[in-house]
Design a protein around this motif. Sequence first.
Motif, PDB file in Angstrom:
ATOM      1  N   ASN A 100      32.841  46.473  41.391  1.00 45.83           N
ATOM      2  CA  ASN A 100      32.834  45.829  42.707  1.00 45.83           C
ATOM      3  C   ASN A 100      33.997  44.854  42.858  1.00 45.83           C
ATOM      4  OD1 ASN A 100      30.513  47.210  43.327  1.00 45.83           O
ATOM      5  ND2 ASN A 100      29.135  45.468  43.062  1.00 45.83           N
ATOM      6  N   ILE A 101      34.262  44.085  41.805  1.00 43.92           N
ATOM      7  CA  ILE A 101      35.348  43.101  41.859  1.00 43.92           C
ATOM      8  C   ILE A 101      36.696  43.812  41.958  1.00 43.92           C
ATOM      9  CG2 ILE A 101      36.501  41.230  40.613  1.00 43.92           C
ATOM     10  CD1 ILE A 101      33.705  40.613  39.365  1.00 43.92           C
ATOM     11  N   ARG A 102      36.859  44.898  41.211  1.00 39.41           N
ATOM     12  CA  ARG A 102      38.089  45.684  41.304  1.00 39.41           C
ATOM     13  C   ARG A 102      38.242  46.282  42.694  1.00 39.41           C
ATOM     14  NH1 ARG A 102      37.355  48.697  35.459  1.00 39.41           N
ATOM     15  NH2 ARG A 102      38.268  47.054  34.165  1.00 39.41           N
ATOM     16  N   PHE A 103      37.131  46.722  43.270  1.00 40.94           N
ATOM     17  CA  PHE A 103      37.140  47.294  44.618  1.00 40.94           C
ATOM     18  C   PHE A 103      37.581  46.239  45.628  1.00 40.94           C
ATOM     19  CE2 PHE A 103      34.929  48.788  48.512  1.00 40.94           C
ATOM     20  CZ  PHE A 103      35.459  50.071  48.579  1.00 40.94           C
ATOM     21  N   GLN A 104      37.085  45.012  45.462  1.00 45.60           N
ATOM     22  CA  GLN A 104      37.490  43.912  46.332  1.00 45.60           C
ATOM     23  C   GLN A 104      38.988  43.658  46.217  1.00 45.60           C
ATOM     24  OE1 GLN A 104      35.104  40.504  45.296  1.00 45.60           O
ATOM     25  NE2 GLN A 104      33.471  41.042  46.706  1.00 45.60           N
ATOM     26  N   SER A 105      39.520  43.721  44.996  1.00 45.97           N
ATOM     27  CA  SER A 105      40.952  43.467  44.794  1.00 45.97           C
ATOM     28  C   SER A 105      41.797  44.532  45.477  1.00 45.97           C
ATOM     29  CB  SER A 105      41.280  43.409  43.302  1.00 45.97           C
ATOM     30  OG  SER A 105      41.118  44.676  42.699  1.00 45.97           O
ATOM     31  N   PHE A 106      41.281  45.752  45.540  1.00 47.78           N
ATOM     32  CA  PHE A 106      42.003  46.853  46.185  1.00 47.78           C
ATOM     33  C   PHE A 106      42.153  46.603  47.686  1.00 47.78           C
ATOM     34  CE2 PHE A 106      42.037  51.015  48.301  1.00 47.78           C
ATOM     35  CZ  PHE A 106      43.138  51.598  47.700  1.00 47.78           C
ATOM     36  N   PHE A 107      41.111  46.032  48.290  1.00 41.86           N
ATOM     37  CA  PHE A 107      41.131  45.813  49.738  1.00 41.86           C
ATOM     38  C   PHE A 107      41.641  44.427  50.135  1.00 41.86           C
ATOM     39  CE2 PHE A 107      38.327  49.484  49.636  1.00 41.86           C
ATOM     40  CZ  PHE A 107      38.740  50.187  50.751  1.00 41.86           C
ATOM     41  N   ASN A 108      41.821  43.547  49.159  1.00 45.10           N
ATOM     42  CA  ASN A 108      42.307  42.197  49.459  1.00 45.10           C
ATOM     43  C   ASN A 108      43.559  41.888  48.634  1.00 45.10           C
ATOM     44  OD1 ASN A 108      39.957  41.158  51.201  1.00 45.10           O
ATOM     45  ND2 ASN A 108      38.924  41.863  49.352  1.00 45.10           N
ATOM     46  N   LYS A 109      44.567  42.737  48.775  1.00 39.97           N
ATOM     47  CA  LYS A 109      45.760  42.631  47.941  1.00 39.97           C
ATOM     48  C   LYS A 109      46.544  41.341  48.192  1.00 39.97           C
ATOM     49  CE  LYS A 109      46.349  47.609  47.320  1.00 39.97           C
ATOM     50  NZ  LYS A 109      47.212  48.798  47.554  1.00 39.97           N
ATOM     51  N   ASN A 110      46.385  40.781  49.386  1.00 40.04           N
ATOM     52  CA  ASN A 110      47.154  39.577  49.726  1.00 40.04           C
ATOM     53  C   ASN A 110      46.373  38.290  49.454  1.00 40.04           C
ATOM     54  OD1 ASN A 110      49.348  41.118  50.638  1.00 40.04           O
ATOM     55  ND2 ASN A 110      48.406  41.365  52.656  1.00 40.04           N
ATOM     56  N   GLU A 111      45.160  38.429  48.891  1.00 43.98           N
ATOM     57  CA  GLU A 111      44.324  37.265  48.612  1.00 43.98           C
ATOM     58  C   GLU A 111      44.118  37.125  47.107  1.00 43.98           C
ATOM     59  OE1 GLU A 111      40.667  37.406  50.755  1.00 43.98           O
ATOM     60  OE2 GLU A 111      41.621  38.008  52.636  1.00 43.98           O
ATOM     61  N   LYS A 112      43.797  35.883  46.714  1.00 41.52           N
ATOM     62  CA  LYS A 112      43.481  35.631  45.300  1.00 41.52           C
ATOM     63  C   LYS A 112      42.164  36.330  44.973  1.00 41.52           C
ATOM     64  CE  LYS A 112      42.515  31.923  41.997  1.00 41.52           C
ATOM     65  NZ  LYS A 112      41.206  32.434  41.630  1.00 41.52           N
ATOM     66  N   VAL A 113      42.177  37.115  43.928  1.00 45.11           N
ATOM     67  CA  VAL A 113      40.986  37.873  43.549  1.00 45.11           C
ATOM     68  C   VAL A 113      40.489  37.390  42.195  1.00 45.11           C
ATOM     69  CG1 VAL A 113      40.068  40.165  43.049  1.00 45.11           C
ATOM     70  CG2 VAL A 113      41.779  39.872  44.847  1.00 45.11           C
TER      71      VAL A 113
ATOM     72  N   ILE B 265      34.164  36.296  35.828  1.00 47.40           N
ATOM     73  CA  ILE B 265      32.922  36.396  36.601  1.00 47.40           C
ATOM     74  C   ILE B 265      31.770  36.867  35.717  1.00 47.40           C
ATOM     75  CG2 ILE B 265      31.767  37.584  38.514  1.00 47.40           C
ATOM     76  CD1 ILE B 265      33.829  35.398  39.287  1.00 47.40           C
ATOM     77  N   LEU B 266      32.019  37.886  34.915  1.00 45.76           N
ATOM     78  CA  LEU B 266      30.967  38.412  34.048  1.00 45.76           C
ATOM     79  C   LEU B 266      30.580  37.410  32.965  1.00 45.76           C
ATOM     80  CD1 LEU B 266      32.223  42.084  33.854  1.00 45.76           C
ATOM     81  CD2 LEU B 266      30.045  41.318  34.816  1.00 45.76           C
ATOM     82  N   HIS B 267      31.516  36.547  32.577  1.00 44.72           N
ATOM     83  CA  HIS B 267      31.212  35.488  31.610  1.00 44.72           C
ATOM     84  C   HIS B 267      30.211  34.489  32.198  1.00 44.72           C
ATOM     85  CE1 HIS B 267      31.808  32.866  28.185  1.00 44.72           C
ATOM     86  NE2 HIS B 267      32.028  31.854  28.998  1.00 44.72           N
ATOM     87  N   GLN B 268      30.168  34.389  33.524  1.00 41.44           N
ATOM     88  CA  GLN B 268      29.244  33.477  34.213  1.00 41.44           C
ATOM     89  C   GLN B 268      27.817  34.022  34.276  1.00 41.44           C
ATOM     90  OE1 GLN B 268      31.170  30.527  34.410  1.00 41.44           O
ATOM     91  NE2 GLN B 268      30.393  30.288  36.494  1.00 41.44           N
TER      92      GLN B 268
END
Length: 287
Positions: free
Chosen positions: A49-62, A68-71
């Motif tokens: 899911n996080i990788r998917f978010q990075s694909f669609f938000n290339k111009n934002e800090k991801v 995240i999984l460490h949390q």
Amino acid sequence: MKIQTVGVVGAGVMGIGLAQNLAQSGHHVILVDISEEILESANKQIRNNIRFQSFFNKNEKVDNPDYILHQIKFSTNYKFLEDTEFVIENVTEKWDIKKGVYAQLDAICPETTIFAANTSAIPITRIASLTKRADKVIGMHFMNPVPMKPMVEMIRGYHTSDETISTAKELLAQMGKESILVNDSPGFVSNRVLMLTINEAIFLLQDQVASVEEVDRIFKTCFGHKMGPLETADLIGLDTILFSIEVLYESFNDSKYRPCQLLKKMVDAGLFGRKSGQGFYTYNGAI
């Protein structure tokens, strides 16, 4: 004061989304389910899911998936919930299962811990009766996919205190979400309307009034809905739809909530929608 540690019970589609959203908003999360296999799948899905978010938000800090999984602590042991300040329950919409879950939560968690039921239809007052802290039980009906939906339907049970409501709103604000507070009734507002709509759309399909695509296209093009009712059913899960409509039928004793026979047949066949790879539509791999 920021809530630090949140328990999430149930690592299905909603529990995965909640654990991810909470971890991304800086919370420590204890994600509990009944088997290591389910938890391993949840771990992989959150990373995807996080990788998917990075694909669609290339111009934002991801966010970094490893951070995240460490949390998130993945566990089959409810004992790890003993230090949580807030627990969100997302188990299957079956009363007998929920009874067992709340008995464990009530025995393990501190008296100050708030329990939020992320349920589609079961009354919050009924859930609160399973505990010795009815004033600290609230409904928080999240929408799917959780990280992308900014609004939560929050439900006040008969005994829910103003302090509990205030704390729940604070947690949602920390997650970047708003809420609409409604009173307790089976199905609340959203699902009392939505489940009827989906069930009736399935009746239209069963009666051969229109095809799957035609039903959904009418709602999208005529009413401006982003998704049609049958697409929405696949996203939610047809098993969850059936459980919810059965709760409404049982609660109101009204024939308008009778489940469509086609819905029952599809659930019996394991056609749950996106999470199984097949529902009203076919998907590339189960979620």
